[in-house]
Design an enzyme around this catalytic site. Sequence first.
Site, PDB file in Angstrom:
ATOM      1  N   GLU A  75       8.769 -26.129 -24.763  1.00  0.00           N
ATOM      2  CA  GLU A  75       8.323 -25.555 -26.030  1.00  0.00           C
ATOM      3  C   GLU A  75       6.802 -25.685 -26.074  1.00  0.00           C
ATOM      4  O   GLU A  75       6.272 -26.775 -25.845  1.00  0.00           O
ATOM      5  CB  GLU A  75       8.946 -26.287 -27.217  1.00  0.00           C
ATOM      6  N   ARG A 133      16.037 -39.197 -18.333  1.00  0.00           N
ATOM      7  CA  ARG A 133      14.613 -38.860 -18.395  1.00  0.00           C
ATOM      8  C   ARG A 133      13.784 -39.984 -17.790  1.00  0.00           C
ATOM      9  O   ARG A 133      14.266 -41.100 -17.590  1.00  0.00           O
ATOM     10  CB  ARG A 133      14.188 -38.602 -19.835  1.00  0.00           C
ATOM     11  N   LYS A 162       6.089 -36.016 -27.353  1.00  0.00           N
ATOM     12  CA  LYS A 162       4.970 -35.160 -27.763  1.00  0.00           C
ATOM     13  C   LYS A 162       4.565 -35.424 -29.207  1.00  0.00           C
ATOM     14  O   LYS A 162       3.390 -35.348 -29.548  1.00  0.00           O
ATOM     15  CB  LYS A 162       5.330 -33.683 -27.557  1.00  0.00           C
TER      16      LYS A 162
END
Length: 550
Positions: free
Chosen positions: A33, A258, A268
């Site tokens: 994104e 992850r 983020k």
Amino acid sequence: MAEESSTHFIHEKIEADLTSKKVTNIVTRFPPEPNGYLHIGHAKAIHLDFGTAIKYNGRCHLRFDDTNPEAEDEKYVKAIQEDIRWLGYDWGEHLYWASSYFDKMEKYARSLIEKGSAYVCNLSQEEFKSYRGIPTEKGLEPPARDNTIEKNLELFDQMKSGKFEEGAFVLRARIDMSSPNLHLRDPAIYRIKHSKHHHTGDTYYIYPMYDFAHCIEDSIEGITHSLCTLEFEVHRPLYEWILKELELYCPQQIEFARLNISYMVMSKRKLLELVKENYVSGWDDPRLPTISGMRRRGYTANAIRNLCNQVGCTKFESLTEIDLLEACVRNDLNETSKRAMAVLDPIRLIIENFPENKTEELQIPNHPQDESYGKRIVPFTKECFIEREDYMDDAPNKFKRFTIGREVRLRGAYCVKCTKAERDADGKVIAIYGTYDPETRGVNPADGRKVKGTVHWISTKYAYDAEIRLYDRLFTIENPLSISEKKFTDFVNDSSLKIIKAKIEQSLVHANPGDRFQFERVGYFCTDLDHNSSKAVFNRTLSLRAPKKI
């Protein structure tokens, strides 16, 4: 382009699919994104998505999931593309946008309404939480759940035309309000947004939710294996439900753990907080785990790829020690960095028996093991700078550097015996004096003299001033998110950046931004983006060796 060299459970599944002819050509995707800069956690996903496609002679799409106009910006789009290319990957002609599919997605949403599989809901987000309930108890059906198809189509058209304010209505999938998986309890699939979109402008007033958009994008593009991090495992039933209801091809979603690294935060949203609250200077601050920050600090793409290979791909969450990342960086920089000399805390060394006005040009190798790096000219004169810590009064035998009466080798130059020290009015040493042996010139003098210590130096006549930025870890504890009663910013290291003035050799003045060096005996450094011919600026990447653990 670098393939994903390790083999793990995802590759085993892919190989089984290829063997069984379930698929014949592997197609993966990396779907960021554009609402912030990529960090090293994304680097693992990039390495996995692109590297796997390369390994199996397939292709990987770069797709921007730009479904939230409030947070997205074209600057993030450019930064993401730059980071991926820097890591060694390219998408070729396969660049896609979620926003390119908006018209199709609206039609698919309408078809769900027409099937009775979606409805327009007027509950606020907070109100719906009380209806949704908890996993161990059934939820309550929202009041609008049984509206007619005609009513839902009418409301959806009004949402689309911009008639309603944000938050007034959402379109929900009509699935199962008693499901133990909360993501199947009538999730929102479309919401109203009156923000301008970076790619489509003011065309749309409604935007798909990520869970609705992502599976459709994968299907349209023919993705064979949709690789996601573990938090999307509970989303997979919704991914499959949407595509089944729409009678669309369903890719195989596979989840992996992850990458988390100690002394870092991988979010983020939290990185944006650090930027906005001025804990750091920007998204590319060398203390951040962003790819652009690491690049600016002097980390190499090869080192990051090596880390990803060493960490591997599993289904189990873990915290990778930052020492492993730093070891990967040191190993790569040791092989690939030119050597140079810089004195960070200078005092003068005056060689009393060297001719007053003489300048000797010494040829010193740029790399001790690799002759292909060539040699550079380093001028040598009567007076030099050395590090303050390389002199000690009444030094013990284990101290191998300058003390009165001891001989030390100057790197690539001569052996010099210290004779005396000069102090200022406060007693601080400002210079030392010595005599040199002209027969000891070079790296390997032929006289067989045994000299225990070697120090770096710079001629005072040919030294240049430089700003050195000494970067350290941004946080003081391994996991800044582990203490719930405190904010993660409470653990920001106030000493994570120190700026000093130093002396550098002349060969460094004309270095280009991004050039990497090993400052001999000091550490690994990178020419900063601020560096120019009138102001030399270097960032410390890492010390030569890992700090000792207490």
